[in-house]
Design a protein around this motif. Structure first.
Motif, mmCIF file in Angstrom:
data_model
loop_
_atom_site.group_PDB
_atom_site.id
_atom_site.type_symbol
_atom_site.label_atom_id
_atom_site.label_comp_id
_atom_site.label_asym_id
_atom_site.label_seq_id
_atom_site.Cartn_x
_atom_site.Cartn_y
_atom_site.Cartn_z
ATOM 1 N N ILE A 73 34.110 43.661 48.852
ATOM 2 C CA ILE A 73 33.030 42.817 48.349
ATOM 3 C C ILE A 73 33.480 41.362 48.523
ATOM 4 O O ILE A 73 34.645 41.041 48.269
ATOM 5 C CB ILE A 73 32.673 43.138 46.876
ATOM 6 C CG1 ILE A 73 31.500 42.285 46.396
ATOM 7 C CG2 ILE A 73 33.870 42.998 45.955
ATOM 8 C CD1 ILE A 73 30.908 42.751 45.067
ATOM 9 N N VAL A 75 31.932 37.052 48.634
ATOM 10 C CA VAL A 75 30.899 36.010 48.586
ATOM 11 C C VAL A 75 31.502 34.772 49.247
ATOM 12 O O VAL A 75 32.701 34.484 49.064
ATOM 13 C CB VAL A 75 30.492 35.719 47.126
ATOM 14 C CG1 VAL A 75 29.563 34.515 47.037
ATOM 15 C CG2 VAL A 75 29.837 36.954 46.501
ATOM 16 N N ARG A 81 30.604 32.100 41.934
ATOM 17 C CA ARG A 81 30.382 31.790 40.509
ATOM 18 C C ARG A 81 28.911 31.497 40.224
ATOM 19 O O ARG A 81 28.575 30.722 39.325
ATOM 20 C CB ARG A 81 31.266 30.634 40.071
ATOM 21 C CG ARG A 81 31.783 30.758 38.651
ATOM 22 C CD ARG A 81 32.663 31.974 38.491
ATOM 23 N NE ARG A 81 32.739 32.373 37.089
ATOM 24 C CZ ARG A 81 33.674 31.975 36.246
ATOM 25 N NH1 ARG A 81 34.625 31.188 36.652
ATOM 26 N NH2 ARG A 81 33.665 32.390 34.997
ATOM 27 N N GLY A 83 26.749 34.308 40.298
ATOM 28 C CA GLY A 83 26.202 35.618 39.957
ATOM 29 C C GLY A 83 25.944 36.525 41.150
ATOM 30 O O GLY A 83 25.479 37.654 40.982
ATOM 31 N N GLY A 85 28.155 37.871 43.386
ATOM 32 C CA GLY A 85 29.088 38.994 43.424
ATOM 33 C C GLY A 85 28.688 40.078 42.452
ATOM 34 O O GLY A 85 28.676 41.267 42.785
ATOM 35 N N ARG A 86 28.316 39.680 41.260
ATOM 36 C CA ARG A 86 27.933 40.661 40.250
ATOM 37 C C ARG A 86 26.642 41.382 40.627
ATOM 38 O O ARG A 86 26.510 42.584 40.417
ATOM 39 C CB ARG A 86 27.800 39.959 38.895
ATOM 40 C CG ARG A 86 27.527 40.871 37.723
ATOM 41 C CD ARG A 86 28.621 41.942 37.558
ATOM 42 N NE ARG A 86 28.105 43.020 36.745
ATOM 43 C CZ ARG A 86 28.159 43.015 35.401
ATOM 44 N NH1 ARG A 86 28.761 42.030 34.762
ATOM 45 N NH2 ARG A 86 27.648 44.017 34.731
ATOM 46 N N ASN A 112 44.411 38.842 41.743
ATOM 47 C CA ASN A 112 43.027 38.432 42.017
ATOM 48 C C ASN A 112 42.250 38.330 40.701
ATOM 49 O O ASN A 112 41.451 39.209 40.342
ATOM 50 C CB ASN A 112 42.365 39.420 42.979
ATOM 51 C CG ASN A 112 41.058 38.886 43.544
ATOM 52 O OD1 ASN A 112 40.474 37.952 42.991
ATOM 53 N ND2 ASN A 112 40.604 39.476 44.629
ATOM 54 N N MET A 118 35.443 39.952 37.223
ATOM 55 C CA MET A 118 34.116 40.478 37.554
ATOM 56 C C MET A 118 34.056 41.989 37.313
ATOM 57 O O MET A 118 33.104 42.490 36.700
ATOM 58 C CB MET A 118 33.774 40.168 39.019
ATOM 59 C CG MET A 118 32.421 40.706 39.451
ATOM 60 S SD MET A 118 32.031 40.310 41.170
ATOM 61 C CE MET A 118 33.156 41.408 42.041
HETATM 62 C C1 LIG Z 1 35.311 38.312 43.622
HETATM 63 C C2 LIG Z 1 34.041 37.615 44.142
HETATM 64 C C3 LIG Z 1 33.274 38.597 45.048
HETATM 65 C C4 LIG Z 1 33.144 37.242 42.950
HETATM 66 O O1 LIG Z 1 31.930 36.764 43.465
HETATM 67 P P1 LIG Z 1 31.079 35.676 42.638
HETATM 68 O O2 LIG Z 1 29.720 35.627 43.236
HETATM 69 O O3 LIG Z 1 31.810 34.404 42.548
HETATM 70 O O4 LIG Z 1 31.058 36.365 41.197
HETATM 71 P P2 LIG Z 1 29.968 36.132 40.044
HETATM 72 O O5 LIG Z 1 29.487 34.726 40.078
HETATM 73 O O6 LIG Z 1 28.947 37.194 40.135
HETATM 74 O O7 LIG Z 1 30.876 36.323 38.744
HETATM 75 C C5 LIG Z 1 30.729 37.463 37.919
HETATM 76 C C6 LIG Z 1 31.787 37.384 36.832
HETATM 77 O O8 LIG Z 1 33.089 37.567 37.416
HETATM 78 C C7 LIG Z 1 34.026 36.712 36.729
HETATM 79 N N1 LIG Z 1 34.510 35.709 37.661
HETATM 80 C C8 LIG Z 1 34.076 35.463 38.921
HETATM 81 N N2 LIG Z 1 34.814 34.489 39.492
HETATM 82 C C9 LIG Z 1 35.722 34.103 38.569
HETATM 83 C C10 LIG Z 1 36.762 33.154 38.568
HETATM 84 N N3 LIG Z 1 37.017 32.367 39.643
HETATM 85 N N4 LIG Z 1 37.528 33.038 37.458
HETATM 86 C C11 LIG Z 1 37.303 33.807 36.383
HETATM 87 N N5 LIG Z 1 36.300 34.732 36.307
HETATM 88 C C12 LIG Z 1 35.539 34.880 37.404
HETATM 89 C C13 LIG Z 1 33.262 36.087 35.586
HETATM 90 O O9 LIG Z 1 33.341 36.954 34.475
HETATM 91 C C14 LIG Z 1 31.863 36.047 36.142
HETATM 92 O O10 LIG Z 1 30.865 35.958 35.152
HETATM 93 P P3 LIG Z 1 30.451 34.499 34.575
HETATM 94 O O11 LIG Z 1 30.278 33.593 35.752
HETATM 95 O O12 LIG Z 1 29.187 34.793 33.823
HETATM 96 O O13 LIG Z 1 31.597 34.087 33.703
HETATM 97 C C15 LIG Z 1 34.401 36.311 44.907
HETATM 98 O O14 LIG Z 1 35.265 35.538 44.101
HETATM 99 C C16 LIG Z 1 35.056 36.549 46.250
HETATM 100 O O15 LIG Z 1 34.380 36.720 47.271
HETATM 101 N N6 LIG Z 1 36.405 36.556 46.259
HETATM 102 C C17 LIG Z 1 37.150 36.787 47.519
HETATM 103 C C18 LIG Z 1 37.036 38.237 47.947
HETATM 104 C C19 LIG Z 1 37.591 39.181 46.890
HETATM 105 O O16 LIG Z 1 38.600 38.898 46.256
HETATM 106 N N7 LIG Z 1 36.911 40.344 46.715
HETATM 107 C C20 LIG Z 1 37.363 41.365 45.792
HETATM 108 C C21 LIG Z 1 38.360 42.251 46.445
HETATM 109 S S1 LIG Z 1 38.905 43.575 45.377
#
Ligand SMILES: CC(C)(COP(=O)(O)OP(=O)(O)OC[C@H]1O[C@@H](n2cnc3c(N)ncnc32)[C@H](O)[C@@H]1OP(=O)(O)O)[C@@H](O)C(=O)NCCC(=O)NCCS
Length: 159
Positions: A73, A75, A81, A83, A85-86, A112, A118
């Motif tokens: 997964i 983004v 940040r 929403g 990813g969620r 991570n 998340m």
């Molecule tokens: C992990 C990832 C997919 C999250 O995507 P995103 O769109 O930023 O996530 P969301 O905005 O939906 O966040 C959902 C929740 O996750 C948590 N979260 C997301 N990013 C965070 C951060 N940098 N620090 C702390 N909590 C975080 C929070 O609880 C957040 O809810 P909130 O914003 O209401 O507090 C994104 O950071 C990413 O692409 N990372 C690189 C790839 C990766 O690591 N994938 C997972 C491999 S296992």
């Protein structure tokens, strides 16, 4: 919160886009060939999140018998940040349930924090450890599990 994004099923035509999303997100990304092979696995499903400017994220999963797996997964960095990813994760879990899965599994790097937060917010909990699972840098994987019936939201949100 990512409301300008639409989710839709990914197809083979999306493979270059998925590979680019991987490269933006991981030091050890899935290649286009690996992604293409994964899409052919039985029970595989992938979703793309896109806005008017194109793809901003994706999720890849599969079902084996009654167990679901989140394989990747991501983004794009500039849209994190919000929403997205969620939304991708929730939609994937709904699709895994629809395909007969009772639980979902995944591996995540110990370091991570964003992904772990998340997954925790979505109902995943630690279920094990795979020592030295990752490379560049070498790192353990935390294995997470989520009971799907209790947490998946109703209906895939593919708008
Ligand atoms: C992990 C990832 C997919 C999250 O995507 P995103 O769109 O930023 O996530 P969301 O905005 O939906 O966040 C959902 C929740 O996750 C948590 N979260 C997301 N990013 C965070 C951060 N940098 N620090 C702390 N909590 C975080 C929070 O609880 C957040 O809810 P909130 O914003 O209401 O507090 C994104 O950071 C990413 O692409 N990372 C690189 C790839 C990766 O690591 N994938 C997972 C491999 S296992």
């Amino acid at each position: 919160m990512g409301e300008n994004c639409r989710l839709r099923p990914a197809s083979r035509a999306d493979l270059p886009v998925l590979a680019a999303l991987e490269r933006h997100a991981f030091v050890d990304p899935w290649t286009l060939a690996q992604l293409g092979a994964a899409l052919d696995w039985p029970g595989a499903v992938a979703l793309v999140a896109e806005d008017d400017g194109g793809a901003v994220g994706y999720v890849l999963g599969r079902v084996i018998v009654d167990e679901g797996e989140i394989l990747s997964i991501a983004v794009v960095p500039e849209r994190r940040r919000l929403g997205i990813g969620r939304r991708l994760l929730d939609a994937m879990m709904t699709m895994l349930v629809a395909r007969g899965a009772h639980a979902a599994w995944l591996e995540v790097r110990m370091s991570n924090d964003a992904a772990r937060a998340m997954y925790e917010s979505a109902g995943f909990a630690a279920a094990g450890l795979r020592p030295d699972y990752y490379r560049r840098p070498d790192e353990d994987a935390l294995v997470l599990r989520c009971e799907l019936e209790a947490t998946a939201s109703p209906g895939p949100e593919l708008r």
